[in-house]
Design a protein around this motif. Sequence first.
Motif, PDB file in Angstrom:
ATOM      1  N   ASP A  52      63.373  -7.301  14.826  1.00 36.16           N
ATOM      2  CA  ASP A  52      62.558  -7.045  16.245  1.00 36.16           C
ATOM      3  C   ASP A  52      62.959  -5.761  16.491  1.00 36.16           C
ATOM      4  O   ASP A  52      62.230  -5.023  17.180  1.00 36.16           O
ATOM      5  N   CYS A  53      64.026  -5.497  16.533  1.00 38.65           N
ATOM      6  CA  CYS A  53      64.246  -3.878  17.074  1.00 38.65           C
ATOM      7  C   CYS A  53      64.627  -2.816  16.018  1.00 38.65           C
ATOM      8  O   CYS A  53      64.701  -1.788  16.283  1.00 38.65           O
ATOM      9  N   HIS A  54      64.700  -3.373  14.695  1.00 38.63           N
ATOM     10  CA  HIS A  54      64.957  -2.226  13.553  1.00 38.63           C
ATOM     11  C   HIS A  54      63.406  -1.945  12.662  1.00 38.63           C
ATOM     12  O   HIS A  54      63.614  -1.211  11.866  1.00 38.63           O
ATOM     13  N   SER A  55      62.382  -2.609  13.232  1.00 37.28           N
ATOM     14  CA  SER A  55      61.275  -2.342  12.642  1.00 37.28           C
ATOM     15  C   SER A  55      60.187  -2.214  13.848  1.00 37.28           C
ATOM     16  O   SER A  55      60.311  -2.349  14.867  1.00 37.28           O
ATOM     17  N   THR A  56      58.900  -1.685  13.339  1.00 37.90           N
ATOM     18  CA  THR A  56      57.751  -1.311  14.375  1.00 37.90           C
ATOM     19  C   THR A  56      56.653  -2.498  14.204  1.00 37.90           C
ATOM     20  O   THR A  56      56.323  -2.906  13.049  1.00 37.90           O
ATOM     21  N   GLY A  57      56.209  -2.780  15.267  1.00 38.58           N
ATOM     22  CA  GLY A  57      55.206  -3.941  15.293  1.00 38.58           C
ATOM     23  C   GLY A  57      55.447  -5.249  14.447  1.00 38.58           C
ATOM     24  O   GLY A  57      54.726  -5.871  13.789  1.00 38.58           O
ATOM     25  N   LEU A  58      56.731  -5.712  14.613  1.00 38.57           N
ATOM     26  CA  LEU A  58      57.396  -6.750  14.279  1.00 38.57           C
ATOM     27  C   LEU A  58      56.740  -8.234  14.573  1.00 38.57           C
ATOM     28  O   LEU A  58      56.713  -8.411  16.023  1.00 38.57           O
ATOM     29  N   LYS A  59      56.393  -9.098  13.926  1.00 37.77           N
ATOM     30  CA  LYS A  59      56.079 -10.307  13.982  1.00 37.77           C
ATOM     31  C   LYS A  59      56.901 -11.365  13.457  1.00 37.77           C
ATOM     32  O   LYS A  59      56.806 -11.115  12.056  1.00 37.77           O
ATOM     33  N   LYS A  60      57.827 -12.098  14.008  1.00 35.45           N
ATOM     34  CA  LYS A  60      58.784 -12.802  13.202  1.00 35.45           C
ATOM     35  C   LYS A  60      58.032 -13.895  12.111  1.00 35.45           C
ATOM     36  O   LYS A  60      58.139 -14.347  10.979  1.00 35.45           O
ATOM     37  N   ASN A  61      56.879 -14.547  12.927  1.00 37.55           N
ATOM     38  CA  ASN A  61      56.112 -15.595  12.294  1.00 37.55           C
ATOM     39  C   ASN A  61      57.003 -16.717  11.628  1.00 37.55           C
ATOM     40  O   ASN A  61      56.868 -16.900  10.428  1.00 37.55           O
ATOM     41  N   TYR A  62      57.986 -17.406  12.311  1.00 32.99           N
ATOM     42  CA  TYR A  62      58.479 -18.552  11.891  1.00 32.99           C
ATOM     43  C   TYR A  62      57.519 -19.563  12.013  1.00 32.99           C
ATOM     44  O   TYR A  62      57.261 -19.843  12.979  1.00 32.99           O
ATOM     45  N   VAL A  63      57.730 -20.348  10.559  1.00 34.81           N
ATOM     46  CA  VAL A  63      56.947 -21.547  10.799  1.00 34.81           C
ATOM     47  C   VAL A  63      57.931 -22.929  10.732  1.00 34.81           C
ATOM     48  O   VAL A  63      58.600 -23.223   9.578  1.00 34.81           O
ATOM     49  N   PRO A  64      58.064 -23.736  11.979  1.00 33.72           N
ATOM     50  CA  PRO A  64      59.045 -24.710  11.746  1.00 33.72           C
ATOM     51  C   PRO A  64      59.061 -25.541  11.103  1.00 33.72           C
ATOM     52  O   PRO A  64      59.869 -26.259  10.572  1.00 33.72           O
ATOM     53  N   ALA A  65      57.614 -26.244  10.831  1.00 29.49           N
ATOM     54  CA  ALA A  65      57.520 -27.164  10.039  1.00 29.49           C
ATOM     55  C   ALA A  65      57.927 -27.264   8.535  1.00 29.49           C
ATOM     56  O   ALA A  65      58.345 -28.106   8.084  1.00 29.49           O
ATOM     57  N   ASP A  66      57.968 -25.764   8.114  1.00 28.35           N
ATOM     58  CA  ASP A  66      58.476 -25.871   6.816  1.00 28.35           C
ATOM     59  C   ASP A  66      59.994 -25.020   6.635  1.00 28.35           C
ATOM     60  O   ASP A  66      60.281 -24.544   5.569  1.00 28.35           O
ATOM     61  N   ASP A  67      60.343 -24.739   7.980  1.00 30.47           N
ATOM     62  CA  ASP A  67      61.621 -23.918   7.992  1.00 30.47           C
ATOM     63  C   ASP A  67      61.108 -22.555   7.188  1.00 30.47           C
ATOM     64  O   ASP A  67      62.413 -22.243   6.239  1.00 30.47           O
ATOM     65  N   ARG A  68      60.255 -22.001   7.249  1.00 37.87           N
ATOM     66  CA  ARG A  68      60.107 -20.865   6.624  1.00 37.87           C
ATOM     67  C   ARG A  68      59.642 -19.617   7.420  1.00 37.87           C
ATOM     68  O   ARG A  68      59.022 -19.660   8.607  1.00 37.87           O
ATOM     69  N   TYR A  69      59.691 -18.375   7.113  1.00 35.43           N
ATOM     70  CA  TYR A  69      59.523 -17.150   7.429  1.00 35.43           C
ATOM     71  C   TYR A  69      58.184 -16.632   6.845  1.00 35.43           C
ATOM     72  O   TYR A  69      58.249 -16.278   5.693  1.00 35.43           O
ATOM     73  N   GLU A  70      57.283 -16.029   7.728  1.00 41.46           N
ATOM     74  CA  GLU A  70      56.319 -15.142   7.258  1.00 41.46           C
ATOM     75  C   GLU A  70      56.141 -13.875   7.919  1.00 41.46           C
ATOM     76  O   GLU A  70      55.122 -13.309   8.656  1.00 41.46           O
ATOM     77  N   THR A  71      57.168 -13.441   7.972  1.00 39.54           N
ATOM     78  CA  THR A  71      57.433 -11.986   8.807  1.00 39.54           C
ATOM     79  C   THR A  71      56.646 -10.741   8.387  1.00 39.54           C
ATOM     80  O   THR A  71      56.507 -10.626   7.272  1.00 39.54           O
ATOM     81  N   SER A  72      56.190 -10.245   9.235  1.00 39.08           N
ATOM     82  CA  SER A  72      55.240  -8.979   9.048  1.00 39.08           C
ATOM     83  C   SER A  72      55.698  -7.853   9.833  1.00 39.08           C
ATOM     84  O   SER A  72      56.290  -8.053  10.971  1.00 39.08           O
ATOM     85  N   TRP A  73      55.209  -6.693   9.701  1.00 41.88           N
ATOM     86  CA  TRP A  73      55.637  -5.602  10.245  1.00 41.88           C
ATOM     87  C   TRP A  73      54.271  -4.248  10.124  1.00 41.88           C
ATOM     88  O   TRP A  73      53.803  -4.268   9.404  1.00 41.88           O
ATOM     89  N   GLN A  74      54.424  -3.681  11.122  1.00 40.46           N
ATOM     90  CA  GLN A  74      53.505  -2.454  10.907  1.00 40.46           C
ATOM     91  C   GLN A  74      54.206  -1.302  10.166  1.00 40.46           C
ATOM     92  O   GLN A  74      53.507  -0.535   9.568  1.00 40.46           O
TER      93      GLN A  74
END
Length: 692
Positions: free
Chosen positions: A115-137
């Motif tokens: 969240d602090c080391h990239s720009t336009g960060l969206k963590k996008n954690y998916v609790p049901a699958d315990d999975r990340y779909e993180t994206s950034w600009q």
Amino acid sequence: MQRATKVSVKGDFSGARLSALGFEHRFYSKGDTFWVETQGEEGVAKSYQVLYTFGTEPLQQYLVATEKGRLQALPLAWDTERSLWFHLQEDLKPKTGEWIHWTGGGMNWNSMCADCHSTGLKKNYVPADDRYETSWQALDVGCEACHGPGAAHVKQAQAGTTINRALLDMIRGETSQKTVEKCGRCHARREQLTPAFEHGGHSMLNHYLPDPLSQGLYHSDGQIDQEVFVYGSFTQSRMYQLGVTCTHCHDPHSAKVKREGNALCLGCHAAQYATPAHHHHSPDGASRENTAYDRGTGDQCVDCHMPGKVYMTNDFRRDHSLRVPRPDLSAKFGTPNACNNCHGDRSPEWAAEQVRLWFGDTRAPHYSDTLTRAAVDPLGTRQALITLLQDPAQPHIARAATVQYLAQLMPTDPAVRQALLHGLDDSNALIRATIARAMYDLPLEQKLPDLLQLLDDPVTAVRIAAARSLVELKPNSPAWHTLNRDTHNLLAKAAEEYQTQLTVNSDFAASHIQQGTDALKSGREEDAARHFVRALEIDDHQNAARMSLAQLRYRQGDITAAESLYRKVISQEPDAAAPHYALGLLLAELGQLTAAETELEAAARLGANPRAWYNLAVLRHQQGRADAEKAYLQALELSPGNPEFTQGLASFYVQNKQWRKARTLIKQSLSVNPNHPLLLRLRQFLAQAPQT
């Protein structure tokens, strides 16, 4: 953060090795790729490709991919100053499966770093699958990280039209509070409240809640302890109060200071402060006789007013509260001070005496006097804490820090409760939010009217805090029907924001502990158990969740499960008093008196717990043992005049026909609680007893 290339990678990947924590780690390359052989999730050797570099100096870390969209920071870092590999966690000795192990949540880039080391960060954690779909600009920190979306600005510049500065965020001319808050989004220890920060005038507290100098993160006087970054310390400073911002001292784009040495401070302060007449040290920084300088030489402003601490093994960071050294507080309360940071071979008492000789007998009033005393004696510091909370001239974050102490007194002290309720109208949002959160455990009737007014607060953190403390207010509760439709709608919106915060943080154990606690308030016991179990899956050392689950199982009659959970906590935290106490009571109920006594005595000694001493005394008393008296006396020493404890010991004396001791005891307790009906009845009873 950069992709791992021959240009960006600084570490030695030519086959270098590092022996650490009983394992030999290997660093090598394959063509244009970089690899590390280290201890994997299963505890055996495994090779990982380095995908990204993280940082440049004084150390560089490396990110690798594991499973379900996770990027993990290896605990093996390259020291760019000494050109060698080192292990970041040798002192912690993490084990596979633990949250702090490099494969666990504590070293997860998606949640801990991105969240602090990239720009336009969206963590996008998916609790049901315990999975990340993180994206950034943008992979790294770019212009838009601080200034917001720049397309309109670029379009104006290309067209040669007049630049509209309002299209950009974080520009010259903003108030110091706004500027520091915008830096503080990343340079603060804080909770995330929303999925992503929105630029365009939003304050930090619309998306993050800064920590208000919590014990364990900060020292009791507000100095930095754990890795808390800069916002929490700088907002304590007189500099901040007077309008100084981060950019007065630091270039905002390079983060480097604008001048070196004392020249930085003398840009505003008089030159006399950089002379021996003020700092009382040799002007050339030469070490004096019988000193042991470690950090600094005493003739630099930062040596005394910005002492620091090493984090991540080799990264020295300064405390930005810019305070006057107080070795006198160190002598009384064990807090650190700048003098002894350098003069490690001397005592705080020696340093305090030197300060007294140089600057006189009295120290200027400072909020740290109140906070350090409150950490030891909240009740005795009660009025000073209320005064600090209500003084708008004091740093807002120090005022918010008083709440952690006043909240302990709130249930039984009407004056404290009134002071905190008054604070809900404070102009500072952090104070409003901190007080609202502290009201979580109050009975609904004691907090409902005051928290309702915060449901339409202009700041997200405040609305969420109010909704959190009203979580038991549901459509099926009697209080719900006393509210109008507009209030119902406000509560629903704030509750939705609160649930968003919990979802955003659902990859953290703390979020599930909170959800479990909320579920208990609503009577949803199995939902609560599910969240406590999930918290332990994320971090097996989250014993707050284990204790809550144990107590829930005990209430449900599953004694075996409760006992097992208590014992697990004790195995991980043998010096924690609470699990010993809970287990002791459970074993006493089961009739296992010897084992119960062992646990209760451990709880009493480890936690200085008067209730544990009392329960231990009752257990011994029931067995007719003479050493019950000692345990009763220990309980009363910690809680003088306590009527329940007094009655227990008086009963012991009466049974043993020790009438004089019994009368003396009642007299002492009445001096503390002169009008308590139980004590008065005991005195009346003993007046009829034999006088021997």
